[in-house]
Design an enzyme around this catalytic site. Structure first.
Site, mmCIF file in Angstrom:
data_model
loop_
_atom_site.group_PDB
_atom_site.id
_atom_site.type_symbol
_atom_site.label_atom_id
_atom_site.label_comp_id
_atom_site.label_asym_id
_atom_site.label_seq_id
_atom_site.Cartn_x
_atom_site.Cartn_y
_atom_site.Cartn_z
ATOM 1 C CE LYS A 163 -3.604 -2.649 0.459
ATOM 2 N NZ LYS A 163 -3.530 -3.736 -0.478
ATOM 3 C CD GLU A 188 -5.202 5.580 3.798
ATOM 4 O OE1 GLU A 188 -6.363 5.349 4.198
ATOM 5 O OE2 GLU A 188 -4.795 5.204 2.694
ATOM 6 C CG HIS A 194 -12.127 -1.218 8.454
ATOM 7 N ND1 HIS A 194 -12.370 0.105 8.170
ATOM 8 C CD2 HIS A 194 -11.567 -1.240 9.693
ATOM 9 C CE1 HIS A 194 -11.975 0.844 9.181
ATOM 10 N NE2 HIS A 194 -11.489 0.056 10.123
ATOM 11 N NE ARG A 225 -8.081 -9.418 -3.187
ATOM 12 C CZ ARG A 225 -9.248 -8.936 -2.806
ATOM 13 N NH1 ARG A 225 -10.341 -9.218 -3.500
ATOM 14 N NH2 ARG A 225 -9.351 -8.176 -1.735
#
Length: 609
Positions: free
Chosen positions: A121, A205, A240, A296
């Site tokens: 990431k 973040e 999440h 994916r």
């Protein structure tokens, strides 16, 4: 075209791949663990091979579906030309993709280099920054010391999201609301990331509490063609984990859709991408920010298939065989609206704990505009070793209102006996006025929990068996004490589970399973994760709320703890669950060790007041 294919996965995605491959006259080879020896995917394939030897049964994901050396050995022995990883497990592992290629086989997915570029990431955010895609304030540096991460989190300003750099599927993520919570949350994310992805590096973040999760499906081939297949909205999430997805995304302007699509295509081109991929964005106040790219096929890809009329697995197999994309950008038209609900084996609100056991009866909804992607049938057993997804109910309509109405009806038709599941809860979400308006954000469940509770009660009372037994509820009203609050006093039929019996019982007040004798199981009460007892009493005996593995003991005998302190962490179905003290006290005795597999109600420790 590929002639023989090994599917390195299980459940509904393995079944989908097998069905598409069969239509394309591709021979299929399934693999299965000891827990999946009777699984549907193993029976659908042309051949099924165990991931263990006689006398040495293997159950865990690490020993089976993540055992790449054994999977490669089986692929070679069975004459497979290609390996399809599905999603999860090995699907975003660059090292595995490279080993498959080095072995002379085809990896049905992007190149190892592309997976590596977006699999991190941190690296992905750097690439997107260079490409001019808007970024959220954050930190994705190499210095992973607790002090450095804490410093950057404090500078970003809370709430802050800690995310596993190698993560995906919603795992390895925690929202931190204050500086005092950071260290414990960081340790949890690192543990989960190490276990799931073999990499505990994290990034930080700024967390947007009212954002929407909008993603773009992209597809590329080895000839340099790259297009997008429109967007999906995946904002309805818990922990999440996506619950309900739809395509297209409601309320976006055509200019925003186009800008997102172009940004996603540019991202794929920047890394010479090939195959199916998804570029995820956060969207708030008319602006969008790069979140991550999943290299994916996504769990929610069926809603894209419904509105485009395409089979994305077929596209994957054609691209992996060296063919060009079957269509160009101008050929991809939107047709109506589609919604998907993920049916999980889990208890109801407020805990949503994984549910295991045998499915004694399962009847999926049937309708021309309803599609079911499932990997389980009546008689199948749900184990603790893998995630809780039972299947997906996908509905199509000419407009959003029609798709939502059809999904609500389909979820009401779904019948599952023997384990707990979330179909009624999902239907209650769809029935709320806010959802029908398209007022969806990642904070939807928290913001509209009262409306969901009311909707859940209405759905429960619409069931014939609930109405018939409604007169029995009066005798249960005396138990209302510790269930006051947002989720109290909801009528619902719950599956009863105990070692001795299993039956339906109208539970007017409890939202969790009860033993057949009528008394609540201490491990399944809403207070279980906080160690509280009946009517808020301090609980001396800390018991396992669900089957799973003890992965971290935070205390030892003799330790003094305060109310709310973390006592131990359990892992079940790839999710962590932290048990906390309900009151100040002293740890009198431990009855478990790290690594132990424990069962519901098993005594884990004793806490003296």
């Amino acid at each position: 075209m590929i002639k023989s294919l090994l599917i390195a996965n299980r459940g509904e995605i393995a079944c989908h791949i097998i069905r598409t491959a069969r239509r394309l006259n591709i021979r299929t080879i399934a693999i299965y663990s000891a827990a999946d020896r009777q699984a549907l995917h193993a029976q659908l394939a042309d051949k099924a091979v165990p991931l263990y030897s006689v006398g040495k049964e293997a159950f865990s994901a690490t020993d089976t579906y993540l055992n790449h050396a054994l999977i490669l050995e089986i692929a070679k022995a069975e004459g497979a030309e290609a390996i399809h990883p599905g999603y999860g497990f090995l699907s975003e592992n660059a090292g595995i993709a490279r080993k498959v290629s080095d072995a002379g086989l085809i990896f049905v997915g992007p190149s190892a280099d592309a997976i590596a570029a977006m699999g991190s990431k941190s690296q992905a955010k750097q690439l997107m920054s260079e490409a001019g895609v808007p970024q959220l304030p954050g930190y994705h540096g190499a210095d992973q010391s607790v002090a450095t991460l804490q410093k950057h989190a404090d500078e970003i300003a809370y709430p802050v999201l800690i995310k596993a750099s190698a993560g995906g599927g919603g795992r390895g993520m925690r929202v931190v609301q204050s500086s005092s919570e950071f260290a414990e949350a960081l340790a949890s994310v690192k543990r989960e990331a190490k276990a799931a992805f073999s990499d505990d590096q994290v990034l930080l973040e700024k967390y947007l509490p009212n954002a929407r999760h909008v993603e773009i499906q992209v597809f590329s081939d080895s000839q340099g063609n790259c297009i997008h297949l429109h967007e999906r909205d995946c904002s309805i999430q818990r922990r999440h984990q996506k619950l309900i997805e739809e395509a297209p995304a409601p309320g976006l302007t055509e200019e925003t859709r186009q800008a997102m699509g172009e940004a996603a295509v540019n991202a794929a081109k920047a890394i010479n991408y090939s195959g199916a991929g998804t570029v995820e964005f956060l969207y708030q106040d008319g602006e969008f920010y790069f979140l991550e790219m999943n290299t994916r096929l996504q769990v929610e890809h069926p809603v894209t298939e419904f509105i485009t009329g395409l089979d994305l697995v077929e596209w994957q197999l054609r691209v992996a065989s060296g063919e060009a994309l079957p269509a160009q950008q101008d050929d991809i038209k939107r047709q109506g609206w589609a919604m998907e609900a993920r049916i999980n084996a889990e208890s109801g609100a407020p805990d949503f704990l994984p549910s295991t056991g045998t499915i004694t009866h399962l009847a999926w909804p049937q309708d021309e505009q309803v599609r079911v992607d499932a990997g389980f049938r009546s008689g199948d057993r749900i184990s603790v070793y893998y995630d809780s997804l039972l299947g997906k109910v996908i509905c199509h309509g000419s407009c959003r209102e029609e798709a939502a109405a059809r999904l609500s009806a389909a979820l009401a038709q779904l019948k599952i006996v023997g384990i707990d599941h979330n179909a009624s809860y999902l239907g209650a979400i769809v029935d709320t006025a806010a959802f029908r308006r398209g007022d969806v954000t990642t904070a939807f469940l928290q913001k509209h929990h009262e409306a969901i509770a009311a909707s859940l009660a209405t759905r429960a009372m619409s069931q014939p068996q609930t109405r018939a037994a409604a007169s029995d509820t009066a005798s249960l009203t005396s138990h209302a004490g510790h269930h006051a609050g947002d989720w109290g006093a909801l009528n619902a039929w719950r599956t009863q589970q105990s070692e001795a019996s299993r039956r339906y019982h109208l539970d007017a007040l409890y939202l969790s399973p009860r033993f057949a004798g009528g008394t609540p199981s201490p491990a399944t009460l809403p207070e279980a994760l906080s160690g509280a007892g009946h009517a808020g009493e301090a609980q001396r005996h800390i018991r396992a709320p669900l089957p799973g593995r003890v992965i971290a003991l935070q205390v030892k005998a003799g330790d003094k703890v305060e109310a709310g302190s973390a006592l131990l962490v359990m892992e079940a179905m790839k999710m962590e669950h932290t048990l906390r003290a309900s009151h100040d006290g002293v740890i009198a005795e431990l009855h478990c060790n790290e690594g132990d597999m424990v069962q519901p109600d098993q005594l884990l420790m004793e806490l003296d007041a």
